[in-house]
Design a protein around this motif. Structure first.
Motif, PDB file in Angstrom:
ATOM      1  N   ILE A 159       0.842  -1.206   0.000  1.00 29.38           N
ATOM      2  CA  ILE A 159       0.000   0.000   0.000  1.00 29.38           C
ATOM      3  C   ILE A 159       0.874   1.253   0.000  1.00 29.38           C
ATOM      4  CG2 ILE A 159      -1.651   1.350   1.358  1.00 29.38           C
ATOM      5  CD1 ILE A 159      -2.766  -1.399   2.336  1.00 29.38           C
ATOM      6  N   ALA A 198     -14.779   4.405   3.118  1.00 30.55           N
ATOM      7  CA  ALA A 198     -13.551   3.969   3.797  1.00 30.55           C
ATOM      8  C   ALA A 198     -13.017   5.073   4.699  1.00 30.55           C
ATOM      9  CB  ALA A 198     -12.499   3.570   2.776  1.00 30.55           C
ATOM     10  N   HIS A 204      -8.965   1.024   7.289  1.00 29.07           N
ATOM     11  CA  HIS A 204      -7.637   0.856   6.708  1.00 29.07           C
ATOM     12  C   HIS A 204      -6.534   1.171   7.721  1.00 29.07           C
ATOM     13  CE1 HIS A 204      -8.668   5.102   6.275  1.00 29.07           C
ATOM     14  NE2 HIS A 204      -7.384   5.380   6.174  1.00 29.07           N
ATOM     15  N   MET A 246      -7.354  -3.513   1.131  1.00 30.39           N
ATOM     16  CA  MET A 246      -6.903  -2.151   0.868  1.00 30.39           C
ATOM     17  C   MET A 246      -5.808  -2.098  -0.188  1.00 30.39           C
ATOM     18  SD  MET A 246      -8.915  -0.296   2.498  1.00 30.39           S
ATOM     19  CE  MET A 246      -8.082   1.183   1.902  1.00 30.39           C
ATOM     20  N   HIS A 250      -6.758   0.327  -3.000  1.00 22.36           N
ATOM     21  CA  HIS A 250      -5.905   1.511  -3.105  1.00 22.36           C
ATOM     22  C   HIS A 250      -5.317   1.632  -4.504  1.00 22.36           C
ATOM     23  CE1 HIS A 250      -3.580   4.818  -1.653  1.00 22.36           C
ATOM     24  NE2 HIS A 250      -2.410   4.222  -1.802  1.00 22.36           N
TER      25      HIS A 250
END
Length: 261
Positions: A159, A198, A204, A246, A250
């Motif tokens: 991420i 989110a 997250h 995520m 993302h």
């Protein structure tokens, strides 16, 4: 500034080290920082200035705190979890102070930015890996919970790499490495709605160092009360599930946004 000099006042630290544009940063300013750490960090920054420390020296302390927290996370029991939470608070303090000191003394460097980025990568990855060992119940490099912690660490690192790769991609294409906050919004209505959801739920953040340290402590308290490891194991699995989701979401949000244009 030399060691032993009177050093800056708190007002000077706040004026030069905490300008409004820094505190207003959408993604770079941690909400714990806004809540309380930016109120405490000027005292530490003023002390570092009086001692003659460089901003990079503070960044190294930030990295050491993060690494120590990650290693301690693998140690079972409530006392270790308390230590993890305290070390991550130091980590956050140093993270606030290194930038403040750089702005206060006008001592900016590419090395400092690089070390800061790497420090975040290492701390979050080690904390998640340590959580996996803690959830396993004994020190081991194998086991289902260890694997879940390592996989969560990979997802958290991915991420961060997705975010940093935006700057690399833009710079490699001859564009300004940075973008404004408006570019964060996905062009797709569905993705924009998912991003807002989110943002409200903030799930997250389970893989981010400060929040994760608090959750590790909460799980350790619950486990101490029940005499088991259920809470820590649930947290370990949840971190993997959120991290994996995520990492995919993302990436999709970045490609669908205006950050690459």
């Amino acid at each position: 500034m030399m060691s032993g000099s009177p050093g800056p006042s708190l007002a000077e630290v706040r004026a030069k080290g905490q300008p409004p544009e820094v505190l207003a940063r959408l993604n770079d300013e941690h909400w714990f920082g806004r809540l309380y750490m930016r109120k405490l960090s000027p005292y530490a920054t003023a002390m570092f200035a009086r001692l003659g420390w460089s901003p990079n020296a503070v960044t190294v302390c930030f990295m050491i705190s993060g690494v120590a927290a990650g290693v301690l996370a693998a140690v079972p029991g409530l006392p270790a979890a308390i230590g993890v939470a305290l070390l991550i608070q130091l980590y956050l303090l140093f993270d606030c102070s290194d930038g403040e000191l750089a702005r206060l003394t006008s001592r900016f460097s590419v090395t400092g930015i690089y070390l800061d980025r790497i420090g975040h990568y290492i701390a979050e990855a080690l904390l998640l890996a340590g959580l996996g060992v803690r959830a396993q119940g004994h020190f081991s490099l194998t086991g289902g919970y260890v694997s879940a912690g390592l996989a969560a660490a990979i997802c958290a690192t991915l991420i961060k790499a997705e975010t940093d790769s935006v700057v690399v991609a833009r710079a490699s294409s001859g564009l300004d490495g940075k973008h404004d906050d408006a570019a964060l919004a996905p062009r797709s209505h569905g993705l924009a709605l998912a991003r807002r959801l989110a943002s409200v739920l903030r799930v997250h953040r389970i893989t981010q160092a400060v929040e994760l340290s608090v959750l590790i402590l909460a799980a350790a308290i619950a486990d101490a009360a029940t005499g088991g490891l259920t809470a820590t194991r649930v947290l370990d699995v949840a971190a993997l599930a959120v991290g994996a989701l995520m990492a995919v979401a993302h990436l999709a949000a970045i490609v669908a946004s205006r950050r690459l244009r």
